[in-house]
Design a protein around this motif. Structure first.
Motif, PDB file in Angstrom:
ATOM      1  N   UNK A 199     -16.687   8.696   4.129  1.00  0.00           N
ATOM      2  CA  UNK A 199     -15.360   8.223   4.498  1.00  0.00           C
ATOM      3  C   UNK A 199     -15.222   8.331   6.020  1.00  0.00           C
ATOM      4  N   UNK A 200     -14.639   7.317   6.627  1.00  0.00           N
ATOM      5  CA  UNK A 200     -14.418   7.336   8.072  1.00  0.00           C
ATOM      6  C   UNK A 200     -13.077   8.010   8.342  1.00  0.00           C
ATOM      7  N   UNK A 201     -13.129   9.308   8.564  1.00  0.00           N
ATOM      8  CA  UNK A 201     -11.911  10.108   8.735  1.00  0.00           C
ATOM      9  C   UNK A 201     -11.084   9.590   9.905  1.00  0.00           C
ATOM     10  N   UNK A 202      -9.787   9.494   9.682  1.00  0.00           N
ATOM     11  CA  UNK A 202      -8.879   9.069  10.730  1.00  0.00           C
ATOM     12  C   UNK A 202      -8.771   7.570  10.911  1.00  0.00           C
ATOM     13  N   UNK A 203      -9.435   6.786  10.055  1.00  0.00           N
ATOM     14  CA  UNK A 203      -9.375   5.330  10.186  1.00  0.00           C
ATOM     15  C   UNK A 203      -8.085   4.757   9.622  1.00  0.00           C
ATOM     16  N   UNK A 204      -7.304   5.576   8.908  1.00  0.00           N
ATOM     17  CA  UNK A 204      -6.005   5.158   8.380  1.00  0.00           C
ATOM     18  C   UNK A 204      -5.042   6.341   8.465  1.00  0.00           C
ATOM     19  N   UNK A 205      -3.768   6.020   8.584  1.00  0.00           N
ATOM     20  CA  UNK A 205      -2.737   7.053   8.576  1.00  0.00           C
ATOM     21  C   UNK A 205      -1.903   6.996   7.296  1.00  0.00           C
ATOM     22  N   UNK A 206      -2.382   6.264   6.315  1.00  0.00           N
ATOM     23  CA  UNK A 206      -1.571   6.027   5.115  1.00  0.00           C
ATOM     24  C   UNK A 206      -1.334   7.292   4.298  1.00  0.00           C
ATOM     25  N   UNK A 207      -2.387   8.068   4.071  1.00  0.00           N
ATOM     26  CA  UNK A 207      -2.301   9.207   3.162  1.00  0.00           C
ATOM     27  C   UNK A 207      -1.955  10.473   3.940  1.00  0.00           C
ATOM     28  N   UNK A 208      -0.902  11.170   3.558  1.00  0.00           N
ATOM     29  CA  UNK A 208      -0.566  12.426   4.234  1.00  0.00           C
ATOM     30  C   UNK A 208      -1.743  13.406   4.185  1.00  0.00           C
ATOM     31  N   UNK A 209      -2.120  13.920   5.335  1.00  0.00           N
ATOM     32  CA  UNK A 209      -3.259  14.826   5.387  1.00  0.00           C
ATOM     33  C   UNK A 209      -4.587  14.117   5.488  1.00  0.00           C
ATOM     34  N   UNK A 210      -4.570  12.794   5.482  1.00  0.00           N
ATOM     35  CA  UNK A 210      -5.801  12.024   5.611  1.00  0.00           C
ATOM     36  C   UNK A 210      -6.546  11.857   4.299  1.00  0.00           C
ATOM     37  N   UNK A 211      -7.615  11.069   4.345  1.00  0.00           N
ATOM     38  CA  UNK A 211      -8.441  10.851   3.168  1.00  0.00           C
ATOM     39  C   UNK A 211      -8.284   9.460   2.585  1.00  0.00           C
ATOM     40  N   UNK A 212      -8.947   9.270   1.488  1.00  0.00           N
ATOM     41  CA  UNK A 212      -8.962   7.974   0.799  1.00  0.00           C
ATOM     42  C   UNK A 212      -8.687   8.181  -0.679  1.00  0.00           C
ATOM     43  N   UNK A 213      -7.886   7.296  -1.242  1.00  0.00           N
ATOM     44  CA  UNK A 213      -7.691   7.247  -2.688  1.00  0.00           C
ATOM     45  C   UNK A 213      -8.262   5.936  -3.191  1.00  0.00           C
ATOM     46  N   UNK A 214      -9.097   6.023  -4.206  1.00  0.00           N
ATOM     47  CA  UNK A 214      -9.652   4.840  -4.840  1.00  0.00           C
ATOM     48  C   UNK A 214      -9.137   4.770  -6.274  1.00  0.00           C
ATOM     49  N   UNK A 215      -8.613   3.617  -6.644  1.00  0.00           N
ATOM     50  CA  UNK A 215      -8.077   3.392  -7.985  1.00  0.00           C
ATOM     51  C   UNK A 215      -8.994   2.417  -8.702  1.00  0.00           C
ATOM     52  N   UNK A 246       0.831  -1.206   0.000  1.00  0.00           N
ATOM     53  CA  UNK A 246       0.000   0.000   0.000  1.00  0.00           C
ATOM     54  C   UNK A 246       0.863   1.253   0.000  1.00  0.00           C
ATOM     55  N   UNK A 247       1.878   1.264   0.860  1.00  0.00           N
ATOM     56  CA  UNK A 247       2.741   2.440   0.939  1.00  0.00           C
ATOM     57  C   UNK A 247       3.496   2.660  -0.362  1.00  0.00           C
ATOM     58  N   UNK A 248       3.984   1.576  -0.955  1.00  0.00           N
ATOM     59  CA  UNK A 248       4.716   1.702  -2.217  1.00  0.00           C
ATOM     60  C   UNK A 248       3.802   2.190  -3.338  1.00  0.00           C
ATOM     61  N   UNK A 249       2.586   1.653  -3.406  1.00  0.00           N
ATOM     62  CA  UNK A 249       1.652   2.064  -4.449  1.00  0.00           C
ATOM     63  C   UNK A 249       1.243   3.515  -4.258  1.00  0.00           C
ATOM     64  N   UNK A 250       0.951   3.909  -3.027  1.00  0.00           N
ATOM     65  CA  UNK A 250       0.574   5.300  -2.768  1.00  0.00           C
ATOM     66  C   UNK A 250       1.684   6.243  -3.207  1.00  0.00           C
ATOM     67  N   UNK A 251       2.930   5.926  -2.856  1.00  0.00           N
ATOM     68  CA  UNK A 251       4.043   6.777  -3.257  1.00  0.00           C
ATOM     69  C   UNK A 251       4.138   6.916  -4.761  1.00  0.00           C
ATOM     70  N   UNK A 252       3.914   5.815  -5.485  1.00  0.00           N
ATOM     71  CA  UNK A 252       3.980   5.872  -6.939  1.00  0.00           C
ATOM     72  C   UNK A 252       2.843   6.706  -7.509  1.00  0.00           C
ATOM     73  N   UNK A 253       1.646   6.527  -6.975  1.00  0.00           N
ATOM     74  CA  UNK A 253       0.485   7.283  -7.459  1.00  0.00           C
ATOM     75  C   UNK A 253       0.668   8.776  -7.212  1.00  0.00           C
ATOM     76  N   UNK A 254       1.134   9.143  -6.023  1.00  0.00           N
ATOM     77  CA  UNK A 254       1.328  10.563  -5.719  1.00  0.00           C
ATOM     78  C   UNK A 254       2.424  11.171  -6.591  1.00  0.00           C
ATOM     79  N   UNK A 255       3.453  10.399  -6.899  1.00  0.00           N
ATOM     80  CA  UNK A 255       4.490  10.883  -7.818  1.00  0.00           C
ATOM     81  C   UNK A 255       3.905  11.126  -9.208  1.00  0.00           C
TER      82      UNK A 255
END
Length: 204
Positions: free
Chosen positions: A179-195, A21-30
């Motif tokens: 979205x259940x805010x704060x249920x994950x710390x994955x995304x900087x600033x919070x939120x959800x990304x759906x691909x 998840x962390x690797x994919x998020x980093x690639x998507x944000x890049x």
């Protein structure tokens, strides 16, 4: 664990490990630096509550001219970045091993963003499934039927979950209530990304 229905909706909880998840998020944000998130406008003139971008040869867009796929970002005019290999591999494993996706819609949910019940009907061939990957905060996902007024049920889609709509479920109405805010710390600033991976054009 895999949860499925007889109509072709399949949920794969935790399909992506925390490291993946962390690797994919980093690639998507890049990649989003080359194709920035923006807030689309519906044909009726209303701004969507989610921010979007796309990856792949084709990208889903909406504006006054309607819903469609196109090969360039509507604001930059540049081609969309390529779909990450991990997503292509997931598609081959869970959706279609022979025909790759040519579109990946990236939706960013923050605050009160949601997605009303809708069908995915802008693709050329409904024989190909839709594959959806969740990153970040948990979503309350609503799944209905072929008719908009069919009964619905709610599911929680957590970070790393992958779901597929195929068969009869390919055209089921679906949406995100909240979205259940704060249920994950994955995304900087919070939120959800759906691909959301799709085959938008006809197969060669």
């Amino acid at each position: 664990m895999t949860v499925s229905t007889t109509q072709g909706f399949v949920l794969h909880p935790g399909a992506l490990s925390p490291e993946s998840q962390r690797a994919l998020l980093g690639e998507v944000l890049d990649l989003a630096r080359a194709a920035p998130f923006y807030r689309p406008i519906t044909p009726g003139g209303k701004a969507m509550s989610v921010e979007t971008t796309n990856l792949g040869p084709l990208g889903w867009v909406t504006d006054a001219r309607g819903y469609r796929y196109q090969d360039t970002h509507p604001q930059t005019g540049r081609p969309w970045p390529a779909i990450p290999q991990v997503l292509l591999d997931l598609w081959a494993q869970l959706a279609d091993p022979l025909t790759p996706p040519d579109a990946c819609l990236v939706n960013l949910y923050r605050g009160e963003a949601r997605m009303g019940l809708h069908q995915d009907k802008d693709e050329a061939d409904f024989g190909f499934p839709v594959l959806s990957v969740s990153l970040g905060d948990t979503a309350i996902f609503r799944l209905g039927g072929l008719k908009r007024n069919d009964p619905t049920r709610s599911l929680r889609l957590a970070s790393g979950d992958v779901c597929l709509l195929g068969g009869e479920a390919r055209l089921f109405h679906h949406g995100v209530d909240r979205i259940l805010a704060g249920s994950s710390r994955l995304i900087p600033g919070g939120g959800r990304i759906n691909l959301t991976l799709r085959r938008a054009g006809l197969a060669a």
